[in-house]
Design a protein around this motif. Sequence first.
Motif, PDB file in Angstrom:
ATOM      1  N   PRO A 372       0.806  -1.229   0.000  1.00  0.00           N
ATOM      2  CA  PRO A 372       0.000   0.000   0.000  1.00  0.00           C
ATOM      3  C   PRO A 372       0.838   1.278   0.000  1.00  0.00           C
ATOM      4  O   PRO A 372       0.537   2.225  -0.715  1.00  0.00           O
ATOM      5  N   ASN A 373       1.908   1.304   0.802  1.00  0.00           N
ATOM      6  CA  ASN A 373       2.733   2.511   0.865  1.00  0.00           C
ATOM      7  C   ASN A 373       3.393   2.817  -0.471  1.00  0.00           C
ATOM      8  O   ASN A 373       3.455   3.973  -0.908  1.00  0.00           O
ATOM      9  N   GLN A 374       3.880   1.772  -1.125  1.00  0.00           N
ATOM     10  CA  GLN A 374       4.505   1.956  -2.434  1.00  0.00           C
ATOM     11  C   GLN A 374       3.482   2.457  -3.452  1.00  0.00           C
ATOM     12  O   GLN A 374       3.762   3.349  -4.260  1.00  0.00           O
ATOM     13  N   PHE A 375       2.291   1.887  -3.390  1.00  0.00           N
ATOM     14  CA  PHE A 375       1.246   2.267  -4.345  1.00  0.00           C
ATOM     15  C   PHE A 375       0.802   3.714  -4.129  1.00  0.00           C
ATOM     16  O   PHE A 375       0.659   4.487  -5.077  1.00  0.00           O
ATOM     17  N   ILE A 376       0.589   4.092  -2.868  1.00  0.00           N
ATOM     18  CA  ILE A 376       0.169   5.459  -2.559  1.00  0.00           C
ATOM     19  C   ILE A 376       1.230   6.460  -3.007  1.00  0.00           C
ATOM     20  O   ILE A 376       0.917   7.513  -3.562  1.00  0.00           O
ATOM     21  N   GLN A 377       2.503   6.118  -2.786  1.00  0.00           N
ATOM     22  CA  GLN A 377       3.580   7.003  -3.217  1.00  0.00           C
ATOM     23  C   GLN A 377       3.590   7.154  -4.736  1.00  0.00           C
ATOM     24  O   GLN A 377       3.843   8.242  -5.270  1.00  0.00           O
ATOM     25  N   ALA A 378       3.292   6.055  -5.438  1.00  0.00           N
ATOM     26  CA  ALA A 378       3.250   6.116  -6.905  1.00  0.00           C
ATOM     27  C   ALA A 378       2.116   7.017  -7.383  1.00  0.00           C
ATOM     28  O   ALA A 378       2.275   7.789  -8.342  1.00  0.00           O
ATOM     29  N   ILE A 379       0.966   6.932  -6.721  1.00  0.00           N
ATOM     30  CA  ILE A 379      -0.165   7.797  -7.072  1.00  0.00           C
ATOM     31  C   ILE A 379       0.212   9.264  -6.864  1.00  0.00           C
ATOM     32  O   ILE A 379      -0.063  10.122  -7.708  1.00  0.00           O
ATOM     33  N   LEU A 380       0.866   9.552  -5.763  1.00  0.00           N
ATOM     34  CA  LEU A 380       1.278  10.931  -5.481  1.00  0.00           C
ATOM     35  C   LEU A 380       2.290  11.408  -6.511  1.00  0.00           C
ATOM     36  O   LEU A 380       2.195  12.530  -7.021  1.00  0.00           O
ATOM     37  N   SER A 381       3.250  10.551  -6.846  1.00  0.00           N
ATOM     38  CA  SER A 381       4.297  10.934  -7.798  1.00  0.00           C
ATOM     39  C   SER A 381       3.729  11.175  -9.189  1.00  0.00           C
ATOM     40  O   SER A 381       4.237  12.010  -9.934  1.00  0.00           O
ATOM     41  N   ASN A 382       2.692  10.435  -9.536  1.00  0.00           N
ATOM     42  CA  ASN A 382       2.083  10.580 -10.859  1.00  0.00           C
ATOM     43  C   ASN A 382       1.036  11.693 -10.911  1.00  0.00           C
ATOM     44  O   ASN A 382       0.392  11.885 -11.940  1.00  0.00           O
ATOM     45  N   GLY A 383       0.844  12.383  -9.799  1.00  0.00           N
ATOM     46  CA  GLY A 383      -0.108  13.488  -9.787  1.00  0.00           C
ATOM     47  C   GLY A 383      -1.548  13.046  -9.982  1.00  0.00           C
ATOM     48  O   GLY A 383      -2.368  13.793 -10.518  1.00  0.00           O
ATOM     49  N   GLN A 384      -1.873  11.815  -9.531  1.00  0.00           N
ATOM     50  CA  GLN A 384      -3.214  11.272  -9.765  1.00  0.00           C
ATOM     51  C   GLN A 384      -4.022  11.140  -8.482  1.00  0.00           C
ATOM     52  O   GLN A 384      -5.023  10.442  -8.443  1.00  0.00           O
ATOM     53  N   ILE A 385      -3.575  11.840  -7.463  1.00  0.00           N
ATOM     54  CA  ILE A 385      -4.306  11.763  -6.200  1.00  0.00           C
ATOM     55  C   ILE A 385      -5.701  12.367  -6.342  1.00  0.00           C
ATOM     56  O   ILE A 385      -6.648  11.965  -5.668  1.00  0.00           O
ATOM     57  N   GLY A 386      -5.840  13.349  -7.264  1.00  0.00           N
ATOM     58  CA  GLY A 386      -7.146  13.978  -7.462  1.00  0.00           C
ATOM     59  C   GLY A 386      -8.205  12.994  -7.911  1.00  0.00           C
ATOM     60  O   GLY A 386      -9.376  13.096  -7.518  1.00  0.00           O
ATOM     61  N   SER A 387      -7.819  12.018  -8.742  1.00  0.00           N
ATOM     62  CA  SER A 387      -8.770  11.008  -9.205  1.00  0.00           C
ATOM     63  C   SER A 387      -9.271  10.166  -8.041  1.00  0.00           C
ATOM     64  O   SER A 387     -10.452   9.825  -7.968  1.00  0.00           O
ATOM     65  N   ALA A 388      -8.345   9.837  -7.127  1.00  0.00           N
ATOM     66  CA  ALA A 388      -8.739   9.044  -5.961  1.00  0.00           C
ATOM     67  C   ALA A 388      -9.675   9.844  -5.065  1.00  0.00           C
ATOM     68  O   ALA A 388     -10.672   9.314  -4.566  1.00  0.00           O
ATOM     69  N   VAL A 389      -9.364  11.115  -4.857  1.00  0.00           N
ATOM     70  CA  VAL A 389     -10.231  11.971  -4.037  1.00  0.00           C
ATOM     71  C   VAL A 389     -11.629  12.025  -4.637  1.00  0.00           C
ATOM     72  O   VAL A 389     -12.642  11.935  -3.927  1.00  0.00           O
ATOM     73  N   GLN A 390     -11.692  12.165  -5.954  1.00  0.00           N
ATOM     74  CA  GLN A 390     -12.977  12.253  -6.636  1.00  0.00           C
ATOM     75  C   GLN A 390     -13.779  10.962  -6.490  1.00  0.00           C
ATOM     76  O   GLN A 390     -14.992  10.992  -6.251  1.00  0.00           O
ATOM     77  N   GLU A 391     -13.111   9.818  -6.605  1.00  0.00           N
ATOM     78  CA  GLU A 391     -13.804   8.543  -6.462  1.00  0.00           C
ATOM     79  C   GLU A 391     -14.359   8.370  -5.047  1.00  0.00           C
ATOM     80  O   GLU A 391     -15.468   7.891  -4.860  1.00  0.00           O
ATOM     81  N   VAL A 392     -13.558   8.759  -4.064  1.00  0.00           N
ATOM     82  CA  VAL A 392     -14.024   8.639  -2.677  1.00  0.00           C
ATOM     83  C   VAL A 392     -15.212   9.561  -2.431  1.00  0.00           C
ATOM     84  O   VAL A 392     -16.187   9.184  -1.772  1.00  0.00           O
ATOM     85  N   ALA A 393     -15.143  10.779  -2.983  1.00  0.00           N
ATOM     86  CA  ALA A 393     -16.256  11.717  -2.817  1.00  0.00           C
ATOM     87  C   ALA A 393     -17.526  11.164  -3.443  1.00  0.00           C
ATOM     88  O   ALA A 393     -18.620  11.292  -2.882  1.00  0.00           O
ATOM     89  N   ARG A 394     -17.389  10.543  -4.600  1.00  0.00           N
ATOM     90  CA  ARG A 394     -18.563   9.958  -5.254  1.00  0.00           C
ATOM     91  C   ARG A 394     -19.177   8.868  -4.386  1.00  0.00           C
ATOM     92  O   ARG A 394     -20.400   8.788  -4.223  1.00  0.00           O
ATOM     93  N   SER A 395     -18.325   8.016  -3.841  1.00  0.00           N
ATOM     94  CA  SER A 395     -18.831   6.921  -3.013  1.00  0.00           C
ATOM     95  C   SER A 395     -19.518   7.448  -1.762  1.00  0.00           C
ATOM     96  O   SER A 395     -20.612   7.007  -1.402  1.00  0.00           O
TER      97      SER A 395
END
Length: 457
Positions: A372-395
């Motif tokens: 999980p830590n490696q994956f979260i860091q990859a999301i942050l590095s790729n600038g895709q954290i906004g997509s995750a925030v949006q998905e959580v907000a939708r849910s």
Amino acid sequence: MKISVRNLEPTKAKLTITVDNEEFEPYLQEAREEIAKQINVPGFRKGHVPAKIVDQRVGFGAVAGEAINKAVPEFYSQALETKEIRPMAQPEIEVTEVPESADSDVKLKFTATVERRPQFDLPELDEMTIEVEPVEVEDADVDKRLEALRQRFGTLVGVDRPAQEGDYVNIDLDAQIDGESVDTQEGVSYEIGSGTMLDGIDEALEGLSADEETTFESTLTGGDHAGEKATVKVKVNSVKTEELPELDDDFAQEASEFDTLDELKEEIRKAAAMDAKGRQATAARDAFIAKIEEGLEIPVPKGVLEQTVEEQLKSQPNADDETKKQVEEDAEKALRDQMVLDALAEKLDVEVSQSDVFNFLASIAQQYGMDPNQFIQAILSNGQIGSAVQEVARSKGMLGGMRKVTFTSNGETLDLSDFLGSDDEADAEVAAVEEDETVAAAAAAAAVADDLAKDAE
């Protein structure tokens, strides 16, 4: 800052943004400071070169260009917020006017053309009642699960008779095209009737005994000759049938923690009932989305739809017209649902905490068997954290909305609290309507996981 908006389509807008010089000046100054750290000017320490000297040494145009790179995205974001425009894609930016000098009267001006979420009004939820089909656990459901458990404890026993449907055979295969062998396989295990191999093989195998062989015509599904017709010779090496244990108390003790078959059946019935409730919760979710979309005209951004369909069809290069049409229809519905859930999250003032996002990303990482830590860091590095925030907000918006409406089944109120949680628990964690779906997996997050998995390989 002056902002004008021209709606090109219901789902596309063109913003013209004019920035006052005093608003642009801090960006110019920041650009000068960065440039001053990189140049050497006799008589001045590095990083302490006056603004006028920087303009003279590198040219005001270079300073303005550096400032624009940072200023335009920030002023664009401010304009979106001011005009309450919800973008669905990256904008097409065009800078049309730039100050020519530090004391120029010309203002920074640029346009941004962007596909946007259309405007629509969601219905009020408090008085809404939604009927959901009832679910029942029948004896057949229990028997089916019990039979599946029984098969897990079955053993294969050799038989001296012709093979029939349901038997397991060990076979050798030789596919030939124009008399030349193009693919051979030996010692392949196959269940007759499973339909997991070549067309025609089930009919060819039925009636063959060990050491007998036959040929049949089929279309190859893999390898260099996929899609070509071939003559396939198949030889049966052995025939086995599955021998299942008797359904009695001894079986219950071997297959579970229970002492009797009746106790095992009761536990299976409870599990089937819980699964049925889960299916009912999923049906309630679908009915909820359909209900709030009822009567709404919600156009989908054309460019976003085209890009989504194109991405999905990359994995189906040989898709026919019917498949392409189905992919487009599914993509259009998914985008419309996403827009509705985004609007619902805003209507309910949903807040997404850092723990919400990290729990979501951890669940995605778990699905991919990643740290999980490696994956979260990859999301942050790729600038895709906004997509995750949006998905959580939708849910969270969907679950919050579902808690506000009344669900009924056969005219009686349906309790879905086991799946929806309560309002008090809403901020504690993102609940799941389905066991394996905390929220719909963010496409961006899944893409990162795929890339990391490929790198690992």
